[in-house]
Design a protein around this motif. Structure first.
Motif, mmCIF file in Angstrom:
data_model
loop_
_atom_site.group_PDB
_atom_site.id
_atom_site.type_symbol
_atom_site.label_atom_id
_atom_site.label_comp_id
_atom_site.label_asym_id
_atom_site.label_seq_id
_atom_site.Cartn_x
_atom_site.Cartn_y
_atom_site.Cartn_z
ATOM 1 N N GLU A 37 0.798 -1.219 0.000
ATOM 2 C CA GLU A 37 0.000 0.000 0.000
ATOM 3 C C GLU A 37 0.835 1.276 0.000
ATOM 4 O OE1 GLU A 37 -3.358 0.071 2.697
ATOM 5 O OE2 GLU A 37 -3.009 -2.043 3.089
ATOM 6 N N GLN A 51 4.509 3.492 -0.913
ATOM 7 C CA GLN A 51 5.691 3.616 -1.756
ATOM 8 C C GLN A 51 6.669 4.519 -1.030
ATOM 9 O OE1 GLN A 51 4.890 4.868 -5.717
ATOM 10 N NE2 GLN A 51 7.024 5.234 -6.208
ATOM 11 N N LEU A 95 4.397 7.731 0.017
ATOM 12 C CA LEU A 95 3.233 7.977 -0.831
ATOM 13 C C LEU A 95 2.330 6.758 -0.774
ATOM 14 C CD1 LEU A 95 4.828 9.460 -4.066
ATOM 15 C CD2 LEU A 95 3.390 10.653 -2.438
ATOM 16 N N LEU A 96 1.025 6.977 -0.931
ATOM 17 C CA LEU A 96 0.124 5.843 -1.090
ATOM 18 C C LEU A 96 0.290 5.316 -2.501
ATOM 19 C CD1 LEU A 96 -3.208 6.912 0.612
ATOM 20 C CD2 LEU A 96 -1.652 5.108 1.304
ATOM 21 N N ARG A 97 0.393 4.025 -2.637
ATOM 22 C CA ARG A 97 0.551 3.402 -3.940
ATOM 23 C C ARG A 97 -0.793 3.401 -4.668
ATOM 24 N NH1 ARG A 97 5.085 0.128 -5.241
ATOM 25 N NH2 ARG A 97 5.812 -0.186 -3.149
ATOM 26 N N GLU A 98 -0.769 3.781 -5.927
ATOM 27 C CA GLU A 98 -1.971 3.711 -6.749
ATOM 28 C C GLU A 98 -2.249 2.250 -7.063
ATOM 29 O OE1 GLU A 98 -3.977 6.212 -7.729
ATOM 30 O OE2 GLU A 98 -2.751 7.597 -6.574
ATOM 31 N N PRO A 99 -3.499 1.820 -6.936
ATOM 32 C CA PRO A 99 -3.781 0.412 -7.227
ATOM 33 C C PRO A 99 -3.537 0.105 -8.702
ATOM 34 C CG PRO A 99 -5.816 1.612 -6.844
ATOM 35 C CD PRO A 99 -4.684 2.556 -6.574
ATOM 36 N N GLY A 100 -2.793 -0.953 -8.966
ATOM 37 C CA GLY A 100 -2.551 -1.401 -10.335
ATOM 38 C C GLY A 100 -3.715 -2.241 -10.820
ATOM 39 N N GLN A 144 -4.656 -5.087 -8.666
ATOM 40 C CA GLN A 144 -5.185 -4.779 -7.344
ATOM 41 C C GLN A 144 -6.583 -4.189 -7.390
ATOM 42 O OE1 GLN A 144 -2.086 -2.138 -6.084
ATOM 43 N NE2 GLN A 144 -1.042 -3.726 -4.917
ATOM 44 N N GLN A 145 -7.057 -3.779 -8.558
ATOM 45 C CA GLN A 145 -8.380 -3.186 -8.663
ATOM 46 C C GLN A 145 -9.440 -4.266 -8.597
ATOM 47 O OE1 GLN A 145 -8.381 -0.860 -12.207
ATOM 48 N NE2 GLN A 145 -7.157 0.749 -11.331
#
Length: 95
Positions: A30, A32, A54-59, A62-63
């Motif tokens: 979650e 970075q 940083l919060l990781r953007e869902p790939g 992960q969506q």
């Protein structure tokens, strides 16, 4: 950017703790980890370590896609009534 600051009077202890913390944060799915910087303490032999996060953007893996279907039908009389707003003040008289 959010940061975590570690500081202490023993530079080697602060450095070891920061290294362990950064390893744990990098293992997170979650978060970075950004820049890690060491800054000497201003008032003595200590050390400060800053870690940017940083919060990781869902790939795509992960969506999650969710589909919802309604099984019941709303009964009569369950509609909401729409109200119109009344003006707070009456219109000004013409001049």
């Amino acid at each position: 950017m959010p940061q975590i600051r570690l500081m202490g009077s023993n530079p080697s202890s602060v450095r070891e703790t920061a290294e362990a913390m950064v390893r744990a944060l990098r293992a997170s799915s979650e978060l970075q980890v950004g820049d890690v910087s060491e800054v000497p303490n201003r008032r003595g032999p200590g050390l400060r370590v800053y870690v940017e996060l940083l919060l990781r953007e869902p790939g795509p893996e992960q969506q999650v896609t969710v589909t919802v279907e309604r099984e019941d039908r709303p009964g009569p009389g369950r509609r909401t009534q729409v109200r119109t707003r009344q003006p707070a003040l009456p219109p000004a008289p013409p001049r």
